[in-house]
Design a protein around this motif. Structure first.
Motif, PDB file in Angstrom:
ATOM      1  N   ILE A 139       0.653  -0.858   0.373  1.00  0.00           N
ATOM      2  CA  ILE A 139      -0.317   0.149  -0.350  1.00  0.00           C
ATOM      3  C   ILE A 139       0.941   1.239   0.063  1.00  0.00           C
ATOM      4  N   ASP A 140       0.806   1.764  -1.356  1.00  0.00           N
ATOM      5  CA  ASP A 140       2.204   2.854  -0.961  1.00  0.00           C
ATOM      6  C   ASP A 140       0.759   4.347  -0.812  1.00  0.00           C
ATOM      7  N   ILE A 141       1.954   4.564   0.307  1.00  0.00           N
ATOM      8  CA  ILE A 141       1.904   5.599   0.804  1.00  0.00           C
ATOM      9  C   ILE A 141       1.631   7.090   0.504  1.00  0.00           C
ATOM     10  N   ASN A 142       2.668   7.448  -0.719  1.00  0.00           N
ATOM     11  CA  ASN A 142       3.658   8.404  -1.314  1.00  0.00           C
ATOM     12  C   ASN A 142       2.437   9.958  -1.902  1.00  0.00           C
ATOM     13  N   ARG A 143       1.131   9.312  -2.124  1.00  0.00           N
ATOM     14  CA  ARG A 143       0.755  10.553  -2.741  1.00  0.00           C
ATOM     15  C   ARG A 143      -0.863  10.608  -1.938  1.00  0.00           C
ATOM     16  N   LEU A 144      -0.119  10.020  -0.627  1.00  0.00           N
ATOM     17  CA  LEU A 144      -1.346  10.986   0.578  1.00  0.00           C
ATOM     18  C   LEU A 144      -0.983  12.374   0.672  1.00  0.00           C
ATOM     19  N   PRO A 145      -2.051  13.257   0.235  1.00  0.00           N
ATOM     20  CA  PRO A 145      -1.619  15.004   0.281  1.00  0.00           C
ATOM     21  C   PRO A 145      -0.972  15.521   2.024  1.00  0.00           C
ATOM     22  N   GLY A 146       0.010  16.092   1.689  1.00  0.00           N
ATOM     23  CA  GLY A 146       0.123  16.743   3.165  1.00  0.00           C
ATOM     24  C   GLY A 146       0.750  16.418   3.983  1.00  0.00           C
ATOM     25  N   LEU A 147       1.389  14.845   4.127  1.00  0.00           N
ATOM     26  CA  LEU A 147       1.739  14.117   4.834  1.00  0.00           C
ATOM     27  C   LEU A 147       3.793  14.422   4.693  1.00  0.00           C
ATOM     28  N   ASP A 148       3.893  15.931   4.230  1.00  0.00           N
ATOM     29  CA  ASP A 148       5.900  15.586   3.806  1.00  0.00           C
ATOM     30  C   ASP A 148       5.589  17.089   4.514  1.00  0.00           C
ATOM     31  N   ALA A 149       5.103  17.469   5.089  1.00  0.00           N
ATOM     32  CA  ALA A 149       5.162  18.958   5.230  1.00  0.00           C
ATOM     33  C   ALA A 149       6.299  19.171   6.684  1.00  0.00           C
ATOM     34  N   ILE A 150       7.649  20.169   6.977  1.00  0.00           N
ATOM     35  CA  ILE A 150       7.465  20.367   7.734  1.00  0.00           C
ATOM     36  C   ILE A 150       7.584  21.844   8.427  1.00  0.00           C
ATOM     37  N   ARG A 151       6.173  22.270   9.443  1.00  0.00           N
ATOM     38  CA  ARG A 151       5.945  23.136   9.714  1.00  0.00           C
ATOM     39  C   ARG A 151       6.182  23.299  11.451  1.00  0.00           C
ATOM     40  N   LEU A 152       5.927  25.221  11.595  1.00  0.00           N
ATOM     41  CA  LEU A 152       6.240  25.466  12.743  1.00  0.00           C
ATOM     42  C   LEU A 152       4.809  25.155  13.926  1.00  0.00           C
ATOM     43  N   ALA A 153       3.842  24.999  14.784  1.00  0.00           N
ATOM     44  CA  ALA A 153       3.302  24.899  15.666  1.00  0.00           C
ATOM     45  C   ALA A 153       3.197  25.256  16.674  1.00  0.00           C
ATOM     46  N   PRO A 154       1.562  25.790  17.533  1.00  0.00           N
ATOM     47  CA  PRO A 154       2.297  26.215  19.005  1.00  0.00           C
ATOM     48  C   PRO A 154       2.548  25.192  19.318  1.00  0.00           C
ATOM     49  N   GLU A 155       2.566  23.652  19.484  1.00  0.00           N
ATOM     50  CA  GLU A 155       2.635  22.617  20.185  1.00  0.00           C
ATOM     51  C   GLU A 155       4.207  22.234  20.103  1.00  0.00           C
ATOM     52  N   GLY A 156       4.538  23.086  18.393  1.00  0.00           N
ATOM     53  CA  GLY A 156       6.088  22.347  18.406  1.00  0.00           C
ATOM     54  C   GLY A 156       7.437  22.441  16.587  1.00  0.00           C
ATOM     55  N   LEU A 157       7.394  22.106  16.798  1.00  0.00           N
ATOM     56  CA  LEU A 157       8.107  21.887  15.164  1.00  0.00           C
ATOM     57  C   LEU A 157       7.426  20.227  14.898  1.00  0.00           C
ATOM     58  N   VAL A 158       6.080  20.554  13.748  1.00  0.00           N
ATOM     59  CA  VAL A 158       5.706  19.083  13.205  1.00  0.00           C
ATOM     60  C   VAL A 158       6.814  19.431  12.242  1.00  0.00           C
ATOM     61  N   ILE A 159       7.103  17.247  12.180  1.00  0.00           N
ATOM     62  CA  ILE A 159       7.359  17.122  10.956  1.00  0.00           C
ATOM     63  C   ILE A 159       6.190  16.260   9.993  1.00  0.00           C
ATOM     64  N   GLY A 160       5.775  15.811   8.686  1.00  0.00           N
ATOM     65  CA  GLY A 160       5.270  14.808   8.741  1.00  0.00           C
ATOM     66  C   GLY A 160       5.750  14.193   8.148  1.00  0.00           C
ATOM     67  N   ALA A 161       5.411  12.510   8.422  1.00  0.00           N
ATOM     68  CA  ALA A 161       5.435  11.055   8.278  1.00  0.00           C
ATOM     69  C   ALA A 161       6.139  10.703   7.395  1.00  0.00           C
ATOM     70  N   LEU A 162       5.520  11.227   5.591  1.00  0.00           N
ATOM     71  CA  LEU A 162       6.206  11.568   4.381  1.00  0.00           C
ATOM     72  C   LEU A 162       7.560  12.488   4.778  1.00  0.00           C
ATOM     73  N   ALA A 163       7.915  13.218   5.053  1.00  0.00           N
ATOM     74  CA  ALA A 163       8.981  13.935   4.875  1.00  0.00           C
ATOM     75  C   ALA A 163      10.087  13.336   4.782  1.00  0.00           C
ATOM     76  N   ARG A 164      11.351  13.539   3.379  1.00  0.00           N
ATOM     77  CA  ARG A 164      12.028  12.184   3.425  1.00  0.00           C
ATOM     78  C   ARG A 164      13.221  13.000   4.501  1.00  0.00           C
ATOM     79  N   HIS A 165      14.455  12.378   4.552  1.00  0.00           N
ATOM     80  CA  HIS A 165      15.779  12.782   4.963  1.00  0.00           C
ATOM     81  C   HIS A 165      15.889  14.184   4.954  1.00  0.00           C
ATOM     82  N   GLU A 166      15.938  13.819   3.229  1.00  0.00           N
ATOM     83  CA  GLU A 166      16.898  14.935   2.464  1.00  0.00           C
ATOM     84  C   GLU A 166      16.644  15.751   3.231  1.00  0.00           C
ATOM     85  N   ALA A 167      14.724  16.203   3.188  1.00  0.00           N
ATOM     86  CA  ALA A 167      14.190  17.814   3.448  1.00  0.00           C
ATOM     87  C   ALA A 167      14.627  17.716   5.072  1.00  0.00           C
ATOM     88  N   VAL A 168      14.130  17.140   6.029  1.00  0.00           N
ATOM     89  CA  VAL A 168      14.972  17.095   6.721  1.00  0.00           C
ATOM     90  C   VAL A 168      15.357  18.091   7.245  1.00  0.00           C
TER      91      VAL A 168
END
Ligand code: FAD
Length: 286
Positions: free
Chosen positions: A52-81
């Motif tokens: 089950i290939d989840i690579n096309r699930l939208p929005g799961l690759d974001a890296i963003r700052l939120a009030p709770e802290g830094l949020v890194i999506g499950a599909l963020a690539r190591h290189e993007a981090v």
């Protein structure tokens, strides 16, 4: 070798993914970066009925700052981090660790969620998540839940993920005033570590206030060395303090032996890493 035949699905939504996970149960495997799953398929160490290939699930690759802290999506690539200015500013420990994860080609595909879900005991990211007091957000058909990283990794390739659940994102709480240091020892750059240490500390006037020392490659899951943390807490770091911390560490480590290194070698390396990292934390070097 070629993989055993499997059905291939590329869901476009989380709901569709959960339906597929329910349909196939243990016989369905999530594909993210594929850097661990695809070799396992090719060697027929894994023979799922469906991928089950989840690579096309939208929005799961974001890296963003939120009030709770830094949020890194499950599909963020190591290189993007590795390259993210937000990560460098708000979770420098991750930026330090990323170049040690395999080679660049692997980091362009491998994902944060994949590494956390796989829970390889020698992987860098799980140890960083524990050292950062991160929360791992998981979701299944019955909703979302947050699991402290310290409670997420149960053992070799075993986590708190329940049947039909996905890692969705990891949340790193703000930690003003903490310093980070990361070191690992591997036979060659890009290999999994023989021993590694992800660390953070509050340092005031040359003394460590509070510390997190989380080792990897020396047990079945990331190991928080609480005795070593206590041995340095509230002390100026000199050679005596480091020897005391190494003794405390030796009492709480029971590393495995394998073809890459004996328990004695791993124990020795962990002590060396502790000395290096503690010195770097106090000096403000990574
Ligand atoms: C030569 C080589 C060297 C490597 N060296 C290192 C290293 O030094 N350090 C290191 O940490 N890693 C290393 N890796 C592994 C690499 O980091 C992988 O990317 C990582 O382990 C898995 O991430 P992935 O996205 O590729 O996951 P995949 O291979 O796609 O999946 C891995 C497992 O996790 C499950 N999964 C994936 N995503 C999710 C999700 N969101 N929710 C639930 N389950 C999920 C899959 O079903 C599968 O069981 C290396 C890999 C190779 C091939």
């Amino acid at each position: 070798m070629k993989p055993a035949p499997f059905d291939y699905h590329r869901p476009a939504s989380l709901r569709e993914t959960f339906d597929l996970l329910e349909r196939y149960g243990d016989d369905g495997r999530i594909l993210a970066g594929g850097q661990s799953l695809v070799p396992a398929l090719n060697m027929r160490l894994a023979t799922p009925r469906a991928v089950i290939d989840i690579n096309r699930l939208p929005g799961l690759d974001a890296i963003r700052l939120a009030p709770e802290g830094l949020v890194i999506g499950a599909l963020a690539r190591h290189e993007a981090v590795e390259r993210s200015p937000l990560v460098r500013e708000h979770a420098p420990l991750l930026a330090m660790a990323m170049p040690h994860v395999g080679h660049e080609a692997i980091r362009t595909r491998g994902t944060v969620g994949g590494s956390l879900a796989l829970a390889d005991p020698a992987a860098e990211l799980p140890a960083c998540a524990v050292a950062l007091d991160a929360t791992i957000r998981v979701e299944g058909r019955r909703g979302r839940r947050d699991v402290a990283a310290a409670a997420f990794f149960h053992g070799i390739y075993t986590t708190a993920l329940g049947p039909g659940e996905l890692v969705i994102e990891v949340v790193i709480p703000p930690a003003p005033g903490w310093r980070s240091a990361f070191q690992e020892l591997a036979r060659r750059h890009g290999d999994f570590a023989l021993a590694g240490l992800a660390a953070r500390a509050r340092v005031e006037s040359g003394a460590i206030g509070e510390a997190r020392f989380v080792f990897f490659g020396v047990g079945s899951a990331p190991l928080r060395a609480r005795r070593a943390e206590s041995a340095v807490a509230g002390r100026r770091v000199d050679s005596e303090a480091i020897v005391a911390a190494q003794r405390a560490l030796a009492a709480e480590l029971d590393p495995p032996g394998d073809v890459h290194g004996s328990p004695a070698l791993r124990r020795h390396l962990a002590g060396v890493l502790l000395s290096r990292v503690t010195t770097r934390l106090v000096e403000g070097r990574s």
